[in-house]
Design a protein around this motif. Sequence first.
Motif, PDB file in Angstrom:
ATOM      1  N   ILE A 132      42.475  40.289  47.032  1.00  0.00           N
ATOM      2  CA  ILE A 132      42.628  40.053  46.380  1.00  0.00           C
ATOM      3  C   ILE A 132      43.023  41.132  45.284  1.00  0.00           C
ATOM      4  CG2 ILE A 132      42.014  38.688  43.909  1.00  0.00           C
ATOM      5  CD1 ILE A 132      43.390  37.126  46.324  1.00  0.00           C
ATOM      6  N   ASP A 133      41.213  41.993  45.517  1.00  0.00           N
ATOM      7  CA  ASP A 133      41.822  43.372  44.163  1.00  0.00           C
ATOM      8  C   ASP A 133      42.688  44.422  45.287  1.00  0.00           C
ATOM      9  OD1 ASP A 133      39.247  42.669  43.143  1.00  0.00           O
ATOM     10  OD2 ASP A 133      38.026  43.412  45.114  1.00  0.00           O
ATOM     11  N   ASP A 134      42.966  44.320  46.511  1.00  0.00           N
ATOM     12  CA  ASP A 134      43.904  44.972  46.922  1.00  0.00           C
ATOM     13  C   ASP A 134      45.320  45.311  46.170  1.00  0.00           C
ATOM     14  OD1 ASP A 134      41.677  46.747  48.281  1.00  0.00           O
ATOM     15  OD2 ASP A 134      42.380  45.595  49.996  1.00  0.00           O
ATOM     16  N   ILE A 135      45.412  43.282  46.528  1.00  0.00           N
ATOM     17  CA  ILE A 135      46.934  43.313  45.497  1.00  0.00           C
ATOM     18  C   ILE A 135      47.245  43.308  44.551  1.00  0.00           C
ATOM     19  CG2 ILE A 135      48.244  41.179  45.451  1.00  0.00           C
ATOM     20  CD1 ILE A 135      47.369  39.267  48.271  1.00  0.00           C
ATOM     21  N   SER A 136      46.338  43.289  43.866  1.00  0.00           N
ATOM     22  CA  SER A 136      45.366  43.159  42.556  1.00  0.00           C
ATOM     23  C   SER A 136      46.499  44.703  42.025  1.00  0.00           C
ATOM     24  CB  SER A 136      44.471  43.447  41.893  1.00  0.00           C
ATOM     25  OG  SER A 136      44.668  43.394  40.380  1.00  0.00           O
ATOM     26  N   LYS A 137      45.712  46.169  42.876  1.00  0.00           N
ATOM     27  CA  LYS A 137      45.572  46.798  42.595  1.00  0.00           C
ATOM     28  C   LYS A 137      47.235  48.307  43.098  1.00  0.00           C
ATOM     29  CE  LYS A 137      41.499  48.330  43.343  1.00  0.00           C
ATOM     30  NZ  LYS A 137      40.539  48.917  44.666  1.00  0.00           N
ATOM     31  N   ALA A 138      47.620  47.304  44.394  1.00  0.00           N
ATOM     32  CA  ALA A 138      49.142  47.259  44.214  1.00  0.00           C
ATOM     33  C   ALA A 138      50.610  47.654  43.150  1.00  0.00           C
ATOM     34  CB  ALA A 138      49.351  46.845  45.668  1.00  0.00           C
ATOM     35  N   ILE A 139      50.138  45.112  42.670  1.00  0.00           N
ATOM     36  CA  ILE A 139      50.790  45.328  41.814  1.00  0.00           C
ATOM     37  C   ILE A 139      50.295  45.946  40.458  1.00  0.00           C
ATOM     38  CG2 ILE A 139      51.160  43.652  39.904  1.00  0.00           C
ATOM     39  CD1 ILE A 139      50.468  41.642  42.802  1.00  0.00           C
ATOM     40  N   GLY A 140      49.465  46.126  39.677  1.00  0.00           N
ATOM     41  CA  GLY A 140      48.916  47.396  39.161  1.00  0.00           C
ATOM     42  C   GLY A 140      49.435  48.832  39.670  1.00  0.00           C
ATOM     43  N   ALA A 141      50.264  49.494  40.107  1.00  0.00           N
ATOM     44  CA  ALA A 141      50.429  50.447  40.136  1.00  0.00           C
ATOM     45  C   ALA A 141      51.990  50.758  39.699  1.00  0.00           C
ATOM     46  CB  ALA A 141      50.741  50.547  41.717  1.00  0.00           C
ATOM     47  N   SER A 142      52.863  49.416  39.265  1.00  0.00           N
ATOM     48  CA  SER A 142      53.630  49.607  39.191  1.00  0.00           C
ATOM     49  C   SER A 142      53.889  48.695  38.175  1.00  0.00           C
ATOM     50  CB  SER A 142      54.615  48.878  40.090  1.00  0.00           C
ATOM     51  OG  SER A 142      54.881  47.802  40.736  1.00  0.00           O
ATOM     52  N   SER A 143      53.118  47.448  37.770  1.00  0.00           N
ATOM     53  CA  SER A 143      53.259  46.837  37.026  1.00  0.00           C
ATOM     54  C   SER A 143      52.291  45.824  36.094  1.00  0.00           C
ATOM     55  CB  SER A 143      54.761  45.721  37.273  1.00  0.00           C
ATOM     56  OG  SER A 143      54.348  44.371  36.066  1.00  0.00           O
ATOM     57  N   PRO A 144      51.239  46.542  34.958  1.00  0.00           N
ATOM     58  CA  PRO A 144      50.478  46.431  34.624  1.00  0.00           C
ATOM     59  C   PRO A 144      51.010  45.021  33.998  1.00  0.00           C
ATOM     60  CG  PRO A 144      50.628  48.380  34.276  1.00  0.00           C
ATOM     61  CD  PRO A 144      52.524  48.449  34.375  1.00  0.00           C
ATOM     62  N   VAL A 145      51.637  44.289  33.611  1.00  0.00           N
ATOM     63  CA  VAL A 145      51.680  43.483  33.388  1.00  0.00           C
ATOM     64  C   VAL A 145      51.562  42.319  34.109  1.00  0.00           C
ATOM     65  CG1 VAL A 145      53.447  42.139  31.433  1.00  0.00           C
ATOM     66  CG2 VAL A 145      52.467  43.979  30.874  1.00  0.00           C
ATOM     67  N   SER A 146      52.322  42.934  35.544  1.00  0.00           N
ATOM     68  CA  SER A 146      52.282  41.762  36.682  1.00  0.00           C
ATOM     69  C   SER A 146      50.846  41.779  37.349  1.00  0.00           C
ATOM     70  CB  SER A 146      53.285  41.881  37.363  1.00  0.00           C
ATOM     71  OG  SER A 146      54.650  42.091  36.429  1.00  0.00           O
ATOM     72  N   GLN A 147      50.008  43.147  36.893  1.00  0.00           N
ATOM     73  CA  GLN A 147      48.828  42.662  37.521  1.00  0.00           C
ATOM     74  C   GLN A 147      47.861  41.538  36.709  1.00  0.00           C
ATOM     75  OE1 GLN A 147      46.255  45.836  36.909  1.00  0.00           O
ATOM     76  NE2 GLN A 147      45.608  45.893  38.759  1.00  0.00           N
ATOM     77  N   GLU A 148      48.052  41.489  35.566  1.00  0.00           N
ATOM     78  CA  GLU A 148      47.155  40.394  34.545  1.00  0.00           C
ATOM     79  C   GLU A 148      47.471  39.315  34.698  1.00  0.00           C
ATOM     80  OE1 GLU A 148      44.494  39.133  31.965  1.00  0.00           O
ATOM     81  OE2 GLU A 148      44.765  41.385  33.698  1.00  0.00           O
ATOM     82  N   ALA A 149      49.170  39.351  35.037  1.00  0.00           N
ATOM     83  CA  ALA A 149      49.013  38.013  35.193  1.00  0.00           C
ATOM     84  C   ALA A 149      48.615  36.931  36.267  1.00  0.00           C
ATOM     85  CB  ALA A 149      50.546  37.872  35.546  1.00  0.00           C
ATOM     86  N   PHE A 150      48.613  37.639  37.650  1.00  0.00           N
ATOM     87  CA  PHE A 150      48.449  37.840  38.966  1.00  0.00           C
ATOM     88  C   PHE A 150      46.697  37.680  39.081  1.00  0.00           C
ATOM     89  CE2 PHE A 150      45.896  39.084  42.729  1.00  0.00           C
ATOM     90  CZ  PHE A 150      46.576  38.702  43.209  1.00  0.00           C
ATOM     91  N   VAL A 151      45.837  38.764  37.795  1.00  0.00           N
ATOM     92  CA  VAL A 151      44.817  38.379  37.914  1.00  0.00           C
ATOM     93  C   VAL A 151      43.881  36.533  37.391  1.00  0.00           C
ATOM     94  CG1 VAL A 151      42.264  39.833  36.683  1.00  0.00           C
ATOM     95  CG2 VAL A 151      44.420  40.815  38.050  1.00  0.00           C
ATOM     96  N   SER A 152      44.931  36.743  36.699  1.00  0.00           N
ATOM     97  CA  SER A 152      44.577  35.334  35.174  1.00  0.00           C
ATOM     98  C   SER A 152      44.678  34.568  36.354  1.00  0.00           C
ATOM     99  CB  SER A 152      45.820  35.584  33.936  1.00  0.00           C
ATOM    100  OG  SER A 152      44.979  36.662  33.178  1.00  0.00           O
ATOM    101  N   ALA A 153      46.224  34.202  37.097  1.00  0.00           N
ATOM    102  CA  ALA A 153      46.546  33.360  37.537  1.00  0.00           C
ATOM    103  C   ALA A 153      45.100  32.884  38.798  1.00  0.00           C
ATOM    104  CB  ALA A 153      48.069  33.596  38.368  1.00  0.00           C
ATOM    105  N   VAL A 154      44.269  33.665  39.628  1.00  0.00           N
ATOM    106  CA  VAL A 154      43.664  34.378  40.664  1.00  0.00           C
ATOM    107  C   VAL A 154      42.085  33.521  39.685  1.00  0.00           C
ATOM    108  CG1 VAL A 154      41.991  35.283  41.760  1.00  0.00           C
ATOM    109  CG2 VAL A 154      44.836  35.624  41.832  1.00  0.00           C
ATOM    110  N   ARG A 155      42.372  33.983  38.415  1.00  0.00           N
ATOM    111  CA  ARG A 155      40.569  33.215  37.887  1.00  0.00           C
ATOM    112  C   ARG A 155      41.026  32.677  37.798  1.00  0.00           C
ATOM    113  NH1 ARG A 155      40.253  38.493  34.105  1.00  0.00           N
ATOM    114  NH2 ARG A 155      39.056  40.129  35.862  1.00  0.00           N
ATOM    115  N   ILE A 156      42.216  31.379  37.097  1.00  0.00           N
ATOM    116  CA  ILE A 156      42.660  30.125  36.835  1.00  0.00           C
ATOM    117  C   ILE A 156      42.346  29.109  37.571  1.00  0.00           C
ATOM    118  CG2 ILE A 156      44.012  28.914  35.663  1.00  0.00           C
ATOM    119  CD1 ILE A 156      45.199  30.297  34.217  1.00  0.00           C
ATOM    120  N   ARG A 157      42.638  29.578  38.591  1.00  0.00           N
ATOM    121  CA  ARG A 157      42.684  29.160  40.477  1.00  0.00           C
ATOM    122  C   ARG A 157      41.308  29.049  40.773  1.00  0.00           C
ATOM    123  NH1 ARG A 157      46.926  26.344  42.305  1.00  0.00           N
ATOM    124  NH2 ARG A 157      48.944  26.878  41.544  1.00  0.00           N
ATOM    125  N   GLN A 158      40.723  30.164  41.345  1.00  0.00           N
ATOM    126  CA  GLN A 158      39.235  29.583  41.373  1.00  0.00           C
ATOM    127  C   GLN A 158      38.593  29.521  40.499  1.00  0.00           C
ATOM    128  OE1 GLN A 158      38.451  34.473  41.325  1.00  0.00           O
ATOM    129  NE2 GLN A 158      38.561  34.674  44.111  1.00  0.00           N
TER     130      GLN A 158
END
Length: 82
Positions: free
Chosen positions: A28-54
Motif C-alpha cells: 500500500i505504501d509503495d503504491i501510494s509513493k508511486a502515485i504521489g510522484a506524479s499526482s499528489p491529489v490522486s495519492q490523497e484520494a487513494f490513501v483516504s480510500a484505503v483508510r476508509i476501507r480498513q
Amino acid sequence: MSAIDDLADQLARDALDAAARLGDDRLIDDISKAIGASSPVSQEAFVSAVRIRQALARGRAVMDSRLTQAASQKAGPEKSGG
C-alpha cells in the motif's frame, strides 16, 4: 463521487486485496509513493480510500464478532432449574 475518487477507490480495493494475498503490508505504501510522484491529489484520494476501507473492515469485524457471540449464546444449552 468524482471520477478520481472512483478510480482511487477501485485501486484501493485491488491494492488491499493484493496486499492480503501477498502478505505484503508495504505494498500500500509503495503504491501510494508511486502515485504521489506524479499526482499528489490522486495519492490523497487513494490513501483516504484505503483508510476508509480498513476502518470499515474493522467495524464489520466487531459487528460480526458480536453477532457470532449472540448466536452462540442463544444456541448454548439452557440451564434447568431443578
